[in-house]
Design a protein around this motif. Structure first.
Motif, PDB file in Angstrom:
ATOM      1  N   UNK A   1       0.814  -1.207   0.000  1.00  0.00           N
ATOM      2  CA  UNK A   1       0.000   0.000   0.000  1.00  0.00           C
ATOM      3  C   UNK A   1       0.847   1.256   0.000  1.00  0.00           C
ATOM      4  N   UNK A   2       1.628   1.404   1.050  1.00  0.00           N
ATOM      5  CA  UNK A   2       2.361   2.649   1.225  1.00  0.00           C
ATOM      6  C   UNK A   2       3.677   2.405   1.934  1.00  0.00           C
TER       7      UNK A   2
ATOM      8  N   UNK B   1      -1.346  -5.259   2.544  1.00  0.00           N
ATOM      9  CA  UNK B   1      -2.506  -5.974   3.043  1.00  0.00           C
ATOM     10  C   UNK B   1      -2.749  -7.230   2.213  1.00  0.00           C
TER      11      UNK B   1
ATOM     12  N   UNK C   1      -6.403  -2.672   7.708  1.00  0.00           N
ATOM     13  CA  UNK C   1      -5.848  -1.317   7.633  1.00  0.00           C
ATOM     14  C   UNK C   1      -6.731  -0.505   6.708  1.00  0.00           C
TER      15      UNK C   1
ATOM     16  N   UNK D   1      -3.359   4.778   7.678  1.00  0.00           N
ATOM     17  CA  UNK D   1      -2.111   4.794   8.432  1.00  0.00           C
ATOM     18  C   UNK D   1      -1.816   6.255   8.751  1.00  0.00           C
TER      19      UNK D   1
ATOM     20  N   UNK E   1      -8.007   3.953   2.605  1.00  0.00           N
ATOM     21  CA  UNK E   1      -7.301   3.143   1.618  1.00  0.00           C
ATOM     22  C   UNK E   1      -8.254   2.084   1.090  1.00  0.00           C
TER      23      UNK E   1
END
Lengths: 983, 176
Positions: free
Chosen positions: A529-530, A553, A584, A587, B175
């Protein structure tokens, strides 16, 4: 007065450094550009003489390219539009490269040698369906070659010479799904086979001349099909049944359809679960993919299937390659720990391998994903084989004679996030002298430069100077430099690979295919993701290396479990990884660090519970101390709601978890769904530094900026106008811009632009927002700026109080004090549409700002923030001119020299990232898309340092000459004085 | 050697001549009375001293008034220089500031030649100081018009760092 005007003008000129352009010979000194193509989906090898040394590929980044087989360099490349996905590729007439894209609606032919487009045909379909491309391998040049395209329920026959549609036939009846279209060699009959519903099999025979149906047969099979088919010969297919556990061979010779079912478990004893047919084209056999591996099955007759070989995972099978007439070959690549086995088999002799090679493979490339095989004639007239291999990290390799001839790091075409890391401090052992070779070399270099400055250098010497500049070892060192130009850019690609690029020349320092994001039992479809800064040792824990946090994830849904991975920024080794017990959805890196300078992160899960990381006592203590002042918000674009939350201890979990916190909704902003739809949001960058809170005007007046990190810019558009530009009339379109305080949910400012439409790009910095949109009334793009000032501080104007420090300008402020704000805004026309927008960032925030605009031409344009100053007027006063206010014009100027990317293009530009250097005047700019580009820019020029090509030799010689002159004149004057005395 | 020769020729002493060649042995010319001249000298000396004192006082006043002309010229120059900050105006302003300061520092030295027990230099001194102070004031005023004096709020807050925020908030689009 004339003098004053002149002087004023001079000052204005000095202030206005409109361009920071480069000279031609400065290109590549501070910047680098790398071209990529992305993960290869399909590849074809031209067989015509001229194209033999090339391969044409299509990729997942919608790139089509021709690569050099010897070096891997790009001959030509085209980046198609964002939604123009390439579905099928082939080669027609031996000279045209045919692509079918946009779900089969666009067929294009490109000239193989230079990549020029020869023709383009738009194919209109009625129903969305799988698109198929069939280029008959007709070697008879006298006959016109027709390309068969099935898309959107229609079968088209297209002339390969000019792209004209010769005939078309609709098949979109009765839920018919065509699975294969083919034309046997030297035959005038086209076969189109497919399924009607899930259990009926249908064969059409069409005339290739007119497209009329000659014969149509259907037969039903009671247990149904899953839809996958593999064509084995011109009259036989193999399909999977609905349960994916049995193979059905279908023969349709001369109009009679026969089915025969074979259970996979009869062929493979250890078979369990589901099977899939691999989309490879073999004659007389097919490949089945099972849980344990890939199985090659030969078809001897309708009822006779025979397993030839089984390969355990991970393995990959290539398409078949016809070599010298009837012979066909295919390749299998199989993994064996750190090596790969590359095997080539001929269809005549399937038991033995023609070629078997073992190639050492970097474990950071992961598994083999795709193989494309190509042959060449060796000097002894035998066939040699080379393979183009696509790896798990999207890199592309060419394997020949047991060696990797070249490799391309094409994962860099799909960067999803990036961060930076400082390099290690220069150790005492490593001295500069080691790099500078010796004094003589150094002096020689500088003398050359001096010659260059004095224009005495010959062309050879100029070339030498340029080469010296470019390979200047200084900029590629692996240590921290004084100016902070040398850094590591750590990028995360879609493949889940982490790469560290050196800012000096863009080389890859280390790469890591994250093991925690590898597919496993527990983690089905992992995705990265990041990336965040995890630990940046600054004052404490100096012996530790900095590290980054990669958040991923296990699956596409938002309640899939999260994965954490902490990676050392210097070595590229995974320090630890964590499978989270929660999902998640957000974040949040907090502005707090623990005693070892690890940054605290809050992870919000799908149940809106916050989890604190790192999970240590220390971090909890620090967090609890600050918890009452920490808020978070979530933006739900689909529902048009923004919610603000606070945190409180304790979680609704079965087990006691002191690192878990509950959230409580404080406020919400609901946009009316019938009139507004969230189009874009923007916030200030976390690490942005603002030098001052005051803005001094020309008349010595002060305005206090409203500087808050908790400012959120939201732009909404009319739901009708959410589509493409021009889809609505100006009366139906509007854009509403909001500035929201995310602590209290207070709307600081709201402005409506009538007749405006997205796409909207916005950037927030200091106390301003700049956003870009389309104005339907003016038929032009527009950019608006909103500057927000704190009115509650405006009366802090008593000099005596300020001198004595009796003011509250620096005391901490709370959003709950609801300061009065004042807003200034202005709009301008802008020529380009914008792909990305960013703002420069410097170490202390003193240097004036520039907007970096990613234009539609995939270039990065630097635009001074002064052009977007709401105080601009058409006729500024003398004082305002002195302040640097540019007279108002209706459109923003585009200065050709202000392109940061100068002559280059960052194809498929998606993001621009600015990183402050240690030198205040300079910003590092990293832009990525399919290509990546790095440069450093100085928005107000490098006022704090000498330029890199400053001639120190000239300075030295001048000083020496001056000192010598002083001595000579001193001696002369002494003598003269003495003579005077004796007269 | 040549230098040495030349050196020897430069000066010569006649040691042979007798030292008793003073004028005292020679009688005074006719009509010359050495004693009356001494008397006259005493008389005329007083007159001369008075005149000198008057002259000194006058000179002192002149010196004291000199800065006035300077002041006028400075004023003219400043008007010419304008109110924008550039090399010319800054040079003029700083010279306008420096001149009075240096003059004030050397006020004692300037009036040194006119110092006399009979001359009162206090008044000229005061005038001189006053005029120079006026010059200084003019310079400061000019400095202010150029905006170089921190008399505005902007001068004190221009580099004031932004205030810290009590709350921290973050988040964004969830997200997907």
């Amino acid at each position: 007065m004339a003098v004053r005007v002149c002087l004023g003008f001079l000052i204005l000129l000095l202030h206005s450094n409109f361009s920071t352009a480069l000279y031609e010979d400065q290109v590549g000194l501070a910047d680098w550009h790398q071209k990529y193509i992305g993960k290869v989906k399909q590849a074809v090898f031209p067989t015509q003489r001229t194209g033999k040394k090339r391969v044409v590929v299509s990729t997942e980044e919608n790139v089509i390219a021709s690569l050099d087989l010897r070096t891997g360099d790009i001959f030509w490349r085209h980046v198609l539009g964002k939604d123009d996905h390439v579905d099928q590729i082939d080669i027609a007439l031996g000279k045209y490269f045919i692509t079918l894209s946009s779900e089969g609606s666009i067929l294009r032919a490109w000239n193989l040698p230079d990549g020029q487009m020869m023709w383009e045909s738009a194919l209109y379909g009625s129903t969305p369906s799988k698109s198929l491309l069939f280029v008959p391998a007709n070697t008879n040049l006298g006959k016109e070659n027709r390309i068969l395209v099935f898309s959107g329920g229609w079968l088209h026959a297209v002339s390969s010479i000019d792209g004209e549609i010769i005939w078309k036939k609709e098949f979109a009846i009765d839920r018919l799904e065509i699975k294969q279209v083919f034309q046997p060699l030297e035959s005038d009959i086209i076969y189109a086979v497919g399924f009607v519903g899930s259990s009926q099999f249908s064969v059409y025979q069409l005339s290739s001349k007119s497209g009329e149906v000659l014969k149509h047969n259907t037969a039903s099979f009671p247990s149904g099909f899953c839809g996958e088919v593999s064509l084995v010969s011109s009259d036989m297919l193999v399909a999977l049944d609905a349960t994916r556990s049995a193979l059905i061979s279908i023969s349709f010779q001369s109009g009679i359809i026969n089915f025969h079912q074979t259970y996979i478990s009869d062929l493979l004893q250890d078979f369990s679960g589901m099977a899939a047919l691999l989309p490879v084209k073999f004659t007389g056999m097919f490949a089945v993919k099972t849980v344990s591996g890939i199985c090659l099955v030969r078809v001897k007759g309708v009822s006779e299937l025979e397993v030839i070989e089984k390969f355990n995972h991970p393995a990959s099978v290539s398409d078949v390659l016809t070599i010298s007439g009837e012979q066909q070959a295919f390749a299998i690549v199989q993994h064996a720990e750190t090596k790969i086995d590359f095997k080539v088999k001929l269809d005549k002799d399937l038991r033995n391998d023609v070629l078997k090679e073992t190639v050492e493979m970097d474990p950071q490339r992961g598994h083999v994903q795709k193989v494309f095989i190509n042959n060449y004639i060796r000097t002894d007239k035998s066939h040699g084989f080379r393979a183009l291999i696509v790896m798990e990290d999207h890199s592309l390799l060419l394997v020949q004679q047991g060696e990797i001839v070249w490799s391309r790091e094409d994962g860099l075409a799909s960067i999803i996030d990036s961060t930076t890391s400082e390099l290690p401090v220069e150790k005492e052992g490593v001295s500069v002298a080691k790099v500078e070779h010796n004094l003589f070399e150094w002096l020689k270099g500088h003398v050359l430069k001096l010659k260059g400055t004095l224009m005495l250098a010959s062309p050879d010497e100029i070339a030498a100077i340029q080469a010296m500049r470019l390979k200047s070892s200084e900029r590629n060192k692996m240590t921290r430099d004084h100016n902070g130009f040398r850094k590591l850019i750590i990028v995360l690609t879609r493949a889940g690979k982490l790469l560290a690029l050196h800012t000096g020349d863009g080389r890859v320092i280390w790469s890591l295919l994250l093991p925690s994001l590898h597919r496993s039992e527990a983690c089905g479809h992992p995705s990265a993701l990041n990336i965040y800064q995890w630990q940046v040792p600054h004052h404490h824990a100096m012996h530790e290396n900095p590290s980054v946090l990669v958040v991923g994830r296990c699956g596409p849904s938002h309640d899939a479990l999260g994965v954490f991975s902490v990676v050392d920024s210097y070595t590229g080794k995974e320090r630890n990884s964590l499978k989270l017990a929660h999902s998640i959805i957000q974040v949040i890196p907090l502005p707090l660090t623990d005693s070892t300078e690890k940054r605290l992160h809050l992870i919000i899960d799908a149940n809106l519970q916050a989890h604190l990381y790192p999970r240590t006592r220390d971090s909890v203590n620090i967090f609890l101390h600050e918890m009452s002042n920490i808020y978070w918000h979530s933006i739900n674009v689909g529902k048009g709601v923004i919610r603000g939350y606070s945190l409180r201890s304790g979680c609704n979990l079965d087990v006691v978890d002191e690192y878990c916190f509950n959230t409580k909704e404080l406020w919400r902003i609901v946009f009316p769904s019938e009139s507004e739809k969230i189009a874009t949001t923007a916030t200030r960058k976390m690490n942005e530094v603002v030098h001052t809170q005051a803005k001094v005007l020309a008349d010595q007046d002060v305005m206090y900026k409203y500087i808050s990190r908790n400012i959120l810019f939201v732009a909404t558009v009319a739901p009708k106008a959410a589509g493409e530009i021009g889809s609505v009339t100006p009366e139906e379109a509007w854009l509403v811009a909001y500035l929201i305080d995310t602590v209290t949910g207070r709307i600081l400012h709201r402005v409506t632009h009538q007749g405006a439409q997205g796409p909207i790009r916005a950037v927030v910095s200091e106390n301003w927002v700049v956003y870009h949109y389309f104005n339907l009334r003016a038929h032009r793009y527009e950019m608006s700026v909103i500057e927000i000032y704190d009115q509650s501080r405006a009366d802090n104007k008593d000099v005596r109080k300020l001198v004595l420090g009796k003011h509250n300008l620096t005391s901490p402020v709370s959003s709950y004090s609801r300061p009065e704000v004042m807003v200034k805004s202005q709009s301008y026309f802008f020529t380009h549409s914008v792909k990305a927008m960013a703002v420069t960032a410097t170490a202390k925030g003193i240097t004036s700002l520039q907007l970096l605009i990613g234009t539609i031409g995939d270039q990065v344009l630097a635009l001074d923030k002064r052009f977007l100053d709401p105080r601009r007027t058409a006729t500024p006063t003398q004082a305002e001119k002195e302040e640097g206010i540019i007279p108002l014009t209706d459109s923003l100027p585009i200065i050709p020299q202000a392109y940061v990317t100068h002559a280059l293009q960052v194809e498929g530009l998606r993001g621009i990232i600015t990183i402050p250097a240690k030198l205040e005047s300079t910003t590092l700019v990293f832009s990525y898309g399919v290509d990546i580009f790095f440069t450093r820019i100085a928005p107000s020029r490098t006022y704090d340092s000498l330029t890199e090509d400053f001639s120190y030799a000239l300075l030295l010689i001048t000083i020496v000459a001056l000192v010598a002159a002083i001595f000579v004149t001193w001696i002369l004057s002494e003598k003269k004085e003495l003579r005077e005395k004796w007269r | 050697m040549e230098k040495g020769k030349g050196l020897a020729r430069r000066w010569a002493m006649e040691f042979a001549e007798s030292p008793s060649s003073s004028s005292y042995d020679v009688p005074d010319p006719l009509g010359f009375d050495r004693s009356s001249q001494d008397l006259d000298d005493a008389n005329g000396g007083r007159q001369k001293k008075d005149a000198e004192a008057a002259w000194k006082a006058q000179k002192a006043w002149e010196v004291a008034q000199a800065p006035f002309k300077n002041l006028m010229m400075m004023g003219f120059m400043m008007w010419m220089a304008g109110s924008t900050v550039h090399l010319f105006s800054i040079g003029i302003t700083f010279s306008a500031l420096w001149q009075p300061i240096s003059a004030l520092r050397s006020v004692g030295k300037i009036f040194e030649p006119y110092k006399d027990s009979r001359v009162d230099t206090l008044a000229p001194r005061l005038l001189f100081i006053a005029l120079n102070l006026a010059g200084l004031a003019l310079g400061v005023w000019k400095l202010n018009t150029l905006g170089l004096l921190p008399t505005h709020a902007s001068d004190w807050v221009s580099s004031l760092a932004p205030a810290q925020e009590v709350e921290f908030s973050s988040g964004g689009i969830t997200i997907h």
